[in-house]
Scaffold this motif. Structure first.
Motif, PDB file in Angstrom:
ATOM      1  N   ALA A 197       0.828  -1.207   0.000  1.00  0.00           N
ATOM      2  CA  ALA A 197       0.000   0.000   0.000  1.00  0.00           C
ATOM      3  C   ALA A 197       0.861   1.255   0.000  1.00  0.00           C
ATOM      4  O   ALA A 197       0.569   2.237  -0.693  1.00  0.00           O
ATOM      5  CB  ALA A 197      -0.933  -0.008   1.205  1.00  0.00           C
ATOM      6  N   THR A 198       1.966   1.232   0.759  1.00  0.00           N
ATOM      7  CA  THR A 198       2.849   2.391   0.838  1.00  0.00           C
ATOM      8  C   THR A 198       3.541   2.660  -0.496  1.00  0.00           C
ATOM      9  O   THR A 198       3.606   3.799  -0.969  1.00  0.00           O
ATOM     10  CB  THR A 198       3.906   2.165   1.937  1.00  0.00           C
ATOM     11  OG1 THR A 198       3.252   1.992   3.189  1.00  0.00           O
ATOM     12  CG2 THR A 198       4.846   3.358   2.036  1.00  0.00           C
ATOM     13  N   SER A 199       4.064   1.597  -1.120  1.00  0.00           N
ATOM     14  CA  SER A 199       4.816   1.776  -2.363  1.00  0.00           C
ATOM     15  C   SER A 199       3.936   2.218  -3.522  1.00  0.00           C
ATOM     16  O   SER A 199       4.422   2.798  -4.497  1.00  0.00           O
ATOM     17  CB  SER A 199       5.546   0.476  -2.723  1.00  0.00           C
ATOM     18  OG  SER A 199       4.609  -0.557  -2.969  1.00  0.00           O
ATOM     19  N   ASN A 200       2.647   1.949  -3.445  1.00  0.00           N
ATOM     20  CA  ASN A 200       1.723   2.319  -4.528  1.00  0.00           C
ATOM     21  C   ASN A 200       0.829   3.494  -4.154  1.00  0.00           C
ATOM     22  O   ASN A 200      -0.154   3.769  -4.854  1.00  0.00           O
ATOM     23  CB  ASN A 200       0.846   1.120  -4.909  1.00  0.00           C
ATOM     24  CG  ASN A 200       1.624   0.024  -5.616  1.00  0.00           C
ATOM     25  OD1 ASN A 200       1.900   0.124  -6.809  1.00  0.00           O
ATOM     26  ND2 ASN A 200       2.006  -0.997  -4.860  1.00  0.00           N
ATOM     27  N   ARG A 201       1.183   4.176  -3.072  1.00  0.00           N
ATOM     28  CA  ARG A 201       0.305   5.240  -2.590  1.00  0.00           C
ATOM     29  C   ARG A 201       0.102   6.340  -3.632  1.00  0.00           C
ATOM     30  O   ARG A 201      -1.018   6.832  -3.831  1.00  0.00           O
ATOM     31  CB  ARG A 201       0.864   5.845  -1.302  1.00  0.00           C
ATOM     32  CG  ARG A 201      -0.081   6.857  -0.655  1.00  0.00           C
ATOM     33  CD  ARG A 201       0.466   7.357   0.671  1.00  0.00           C
ATOM     34  NE  ARG A 201      -0.496   8.189   1.336  1.00  0.00           N
ATOM     35  CZ  ARG A 201      -0.690   9.493   1.087  1.00  0.00           C
ATOM     36  NH1 ARG A 201       0.049  10.079   0.151  1.00  0.00           N
ATOM     37  NH2 ARG A 201      -1.584  10.196   1.742  1.00  0.00           N
ATOM     38  N   GLY A 202       1.191   6.718  -4.314  1.00  0.00           N
ATOM     39  CA  GLY A 202       1.065   7.770  -5.320  1.00  0.00           C
ATOM     40  C   GLY A 202       0.098   7.397  -6.419  1.00  0.00           C
ATOM     41  O   GLY A 202      -0.784   8.181  -6.804  1.00  0.00           O
ATOM     42  N   THR A 203       0.244   6.180  -6.946  1.00  0.00           N
ATOM     43  CA  THR A 203      -0.639   5.708  -8.016  1.00  0.00           C
ATOM     44  C   THR A 203      -2.084   5.625  -7.549  1.00  0.00           C
ATOM     45  O   THR A 203      -3.008   6.105  -8.227  1.00  0.00           O
ATOM     46  CB  THR A 203      -0.169   4.331  -8.514  1.00  0.00           C
ATOM     47  OG1 THR A 203       1.177   4.435  -8.990  1.00  0.00           O
ATOM     48  CG2 THR A 203      -1.081   3.814  -9.623  1.00  0.00           C
ATOM     49  N   TYR A 204      -2.270   4.984  -6.368  1.00  0.00           N
ATOM     50  CA  TYR A 204      -3.624   4.806  -5.859  1.00  0.00           C
ATOM     51  C   TYR A 204      -4.275   6.144  -5.523  1.00  0.00           C
ATOM     52  O   TYR A 204      -5.472   6.350  -5.768  1.00  0.00           O
ATOM     53  CB  TYR A 204      -3.616   3.914  -4.623  1.00  0.00           C
ATOM     54  CG  TYR A 204      -3.170   2.489  -4.883  1.00  0.00           C
ATOM     55  CD1 TYR A 204      -3.297   1.913  -6.147  1.00  0.00           C
ATOM     56  CD2 TYR A 204      -2.639   1.701  -3.853  1.00  0.00           C
ATOM     57  CE1 TYR A 204      -2.899   0.608  -6.386  1.00  0.00           C
ATOM     58  CE2 TYR A 204      -2.231   0.400  -4.083  1.00  0.00           C
ATOM     59  CZ  TYR A 204      -2.360  -0.149  -5.349  1.00  0.00           C
ATOM     60  OH  TYR A 204      -1.958  -1.438  -5.579  1.00  0.00           O
ATOM     61  N   SER A 205      -3.482   7.080  -4.997  1.00  0.00           N
ATOM     62  CA  SER A 205      -4.034   8.389  -4.647  1.00  0.00           C
ATOM     63  C   SER A 205      -4.481   9.137  -5.898  1.00  0.00           C
ATOM     64  O   SER A 205      -5.537   9.788  -5.929  1.00  0.00           O
ATOM     65  CB  SER A 205      -2.999   9.219  -3.884  1.00  0.00           C
ATOM     66  OG  SER A 205      -2.715   8.643  -2.634  1.00  0.00           O
ATOM     67  N   ALA A 206      -3.641   9.070  -6.960  1.00  0.00           N
ATOM     68  CA  ALA A 206      -3.993   9.737  -8.222  1.00  0.00           C
ATOM     69  C   ALA A 206      -5.259   9.141  -8.815  1.00  0.00           C
ATOM     70  O   ALA A 206      -6.149   9.859  -9.313  1.00  0.00           O
ATOM     71  CB  ALA A 206      -2.831   9.622  -9.204  1.00  0.00           C
ATOM     72  N   GLN A 207      -5.361   7.788  -8.761  1.00  0.00           N
ATOM     73  CA  GLN A 207      -6.552   7.128  -9.291  1.00  0.00           C
ATOM     74  C   GLN A 207      -7.797   7.520  -8.495  1.00  0.00           C
ATOM     75  O   GLN A 207      -8.869   7.749  -9.069  1.00  0.00           O
ATOM     76  CB  GLN A 207      -6.361   5.603  -9.263  1.00  0.00           C
ATOM     77  CG  GLN A 207      -5.313   5.108 -10.245  1.00  0.00           C
ATOM     78  CD  GLN A 207      -5.043   3.611 -10.094  1.00  0.00           C
ATOM     79  OE1 GLN A 207      -5.517   2.981  -9.147  1.00  0.00           O
ATOM     80  NE2 GLN A 207      -4.288   3.052 -11.035  1.00  0.00           N
ATOM     81  N   SER A 208      -7.620   7.587  -7.169  1.00  0.00           N
ATOM     82  CA  SER A 208      -8.746   7.960  -6.317  1.00  0.00           C
ATOM     83  C   SER A 208      -9.183   9.396  -6.598  1.00  0.00           C
ATOM     84  O   SER A 208     -10.390   9.688  -6.708  1.00  0.00           O
ATOM     85  CB  SER A 208      -8.358   7.808  -4.842  1.00  0.00           C
ATOM     86  OG  SER A 208      -9.412   8.230  -4.000  1.00  0.00           O
ATOM     87  N   GLN A 209      -8.204  10.297  -6.714  1.00  0.00           N
ATOM     88  CA  GLN A 209      -8.524  11.694  -6.970  1.00  0.00           C
ATOM     89  C   GLN A 209      -9.219  11.861  -8.330  1.00  0.00           C
ATOM     90  O   GLN A 209     -10.188  12.615  -8.471  1.00  0.00           O
ATOM     91  CB  GLN A 209      -7.257  12.542  -6.937  1.00  0.00           C
ATOM     92  CG  GLN A 209      -7.483  14.030  -7.111  1.00  0.00           C
ATOM     93  CD  GLN A 209      -8.304  14.620  -5.983  1.00  0.00           C
ATOM     94  OE1 GLN A 209      -8.247  14.145  -4.844  1.00  0.00           O
ATOM     95  NE2 GLN A 209      -9.093  15.652  -6.296  1.00  0.00           N
ATOM     96  N   ALA A 210      -8.714  11.123  -9.338  1.00  0.00           N
ATOM     97  CA  ALA A 210      -9.322  11.197 -10.667  1.00  0.00           C
ATOM     98  C   ALA A 210     -10.763  10.696 -10.640  1.00  0.00           C
ATOM     99  O   ALA A 210     -11.652  11.256 -11.309  1.00  0.00           O
ATOM    100  CB  ALA A 210      -8.493  10.390 -11.667  1.00  0.00           C
ATOM    101  N   ALA A 211     -10.991   9.617  -9.855  1.00  0.00           N
ATOM    102  CA  ALA A 211     -12.344   9.077  -9.761  1.00  0.00           C
ATOM    103  C   ALA A 211     -13.285  10.077  -9.112  1.00  0.00           C
ATOM    104  O   ALA A 211     -14.432  10.255  -9.553  1.00  0.00           O
ATOM    105  CB  ALA A 211     -12.323   7.774  -8.965  1.00  0.00           C
TER     106      ALA A 211
END
Length: 389
Positions: free
Chosen positions: A358-372
């Motif tokens: 979760a930590t290593s992918n936080r940037g990707t997941y956060s961007a996806q969440s924000q885009a959604a």
């Protein structure tokens, strides 16, 4: 190591200072078992002693029967019943009853008797204790297997003795023999294919002796056609932990000196050699005890594991009352929370892995969440605009 699962428990003589109220001391022993049960310790072994003043449980079976009613999960063993003090038929019958009363949570630990004072009061010579243990154990194993036993020795006479009850535990009640530096316990437990309780310290020399006794166990088990299962091997050690080493060292000032004095004055083997003035330094330096932090305790247990030359099934803490009651409870809690998971298939390994992913992918997941979120906002705005037209 990822598959390693080390069970945890205590070996409770118990030890209580001479100025303690004995009734309250016994009650506190019972409360300790309840505490350990809640903390998911796996087992507790209760001793039998009749003299010396410090070790005040005379009947571990009676104590276990009461403890079983106050606990839910922890297994409860006699640690140990001194076989030369009991008729083997009567003892096997009592333990089988206890097996039923505890619904299989009771275990049957045996030995020759640790306090020479006890044996002397019954007219038993120290030189005869180990032979008597073997004679009684041979009869007990047969009795608990449901066989009829006729056997006469110079101290018991069995005439077609046979138990009335089959064991509750399947295939039978778990048994173990106490084993110190002498190979007697290793030979007896290996010959019958039952567990071994290694007592007598955890210094480097003691660990070598324990590992050698396991080899003796293995040899005699093989000769008897029994399996040598390391999960049946338990090693007893000392530990008291606190949030800092300084705090742990301060806490054991409560009772360590009195405990050491008892072993010098009364018990068979002193834990401190003559001339030692700093017990904490000596016990920790020699590897006899861990008095420190949970991290120190992890290193101490790892050392026992390595010293066993192949691993063992359970680590048992000798319940010692070195610290006062609140600090004692806290020590057991800290070990359960921060030491035990390290030795139980890395209980937190998957949690850590999940956290790291979760930590290593936080940037990707956060961007996806924000885009959604932004997409949903845009959709809502578009719907609202069409409705207004």
């Amino acid at each position: 190591m990822s598959d390693r699962y080390l069970r945890t428990g205590i070996f409770m003589a118990p030890f209580h200072a001479l100025d303690e109220n004995p009734t309250l001391a016994l009650e506190r022993d019972m409360e300790l078992l309840q505490h350990l049960d809640r903390l998911n310790y796996h087992e507790a072994w209760i001793g039998e002693h009749h003299s010396g003043g410090f070790e005040i449980i005379a009947s571990p079976e009676m104590f276990i029967a009461a403890a079983a009613e106050r606990t839910r999960h922890i297994r409860l063993g006699t640690g140990v019943v001194s076989l030369p003090y009991h008729n083997p038929f009567m003892l096997a019958s009592r333990m089988t009853q206890l097996d039923h009363m505890t619904r299989g949570r009771a275990m049957f630990g045996v030995g020759p008797g640790a306090l020479v004072h006890d044996a002397a009061k019954m007219g038993i010579k120290a030189a005869d204790q180990r032979d008597r243990m073997n004679e009684a154990l041979d009869a007990i194993v047969e009795l608990m297997a449901g066989r009829s036993v006729t056997r006469k020795t110079d101290w018991f006479d069995l005439n077609a003795a046979q138990l009335q009850l089959r064991p509750y535990s399947q295939p039978g009640m778990e048994m173990a023999v106490a084993c110190a530096r002498s190979p007697v316990g290793a030979v007896a437990s290996g010959r019958h294919g039952i567990g071994m309780l290694s007592i007598g310290g955890t210094s480097d020399d003691a660990l070598k002796a324990h590992a050698n006794n396991w080899k003796i166990y293995t040899d005699h088990a093989r000769q008897a056609g029994k399996a040598a299962d390391r999960s049946r091997w338990r090693i007893v050690t000392f530990a008291h932990v606190a949030e800092t080493r300084e705090k742990a060292h301060e806490e054991v000032k409560f009772g360590l000196d009195r405990f050491a004095r008892y072993f010098t004055d009364v018990a068979t083997f002193p834990i401190l050699p003559p001339g030692i003035t700093d017990a904490v330094d000596y016990l920790t330096r020699e590897g006899i005890a861990c008095i420190g932090t949970p991290d120190d305790c992890i290193r101490h247990f790892e050392r026992l594991w390595q010293g066993s030359d192949g691993g063992f099934g359970a680590v048992l803490l000798l319940a010692n009352n070195w610290a006062d009651w609140p600090a004692t409870l806290r020590s057991y809690e800290l070990m359960a929370r921060f030491v035990h998971p390290h030795f139980q298939r890395g209980a937190n390994t998957l949690r850590q892995r999940s956290y790291d992913i979760a930590t290593s992918n936080r940037g990707t997941y956060s961007a996806q969440s924000q885009a959604a979120v932004e997409g949903e906002i845009a959709k809502y705005a578009a719907r609202s605009s069409r409705a207004a037209e």
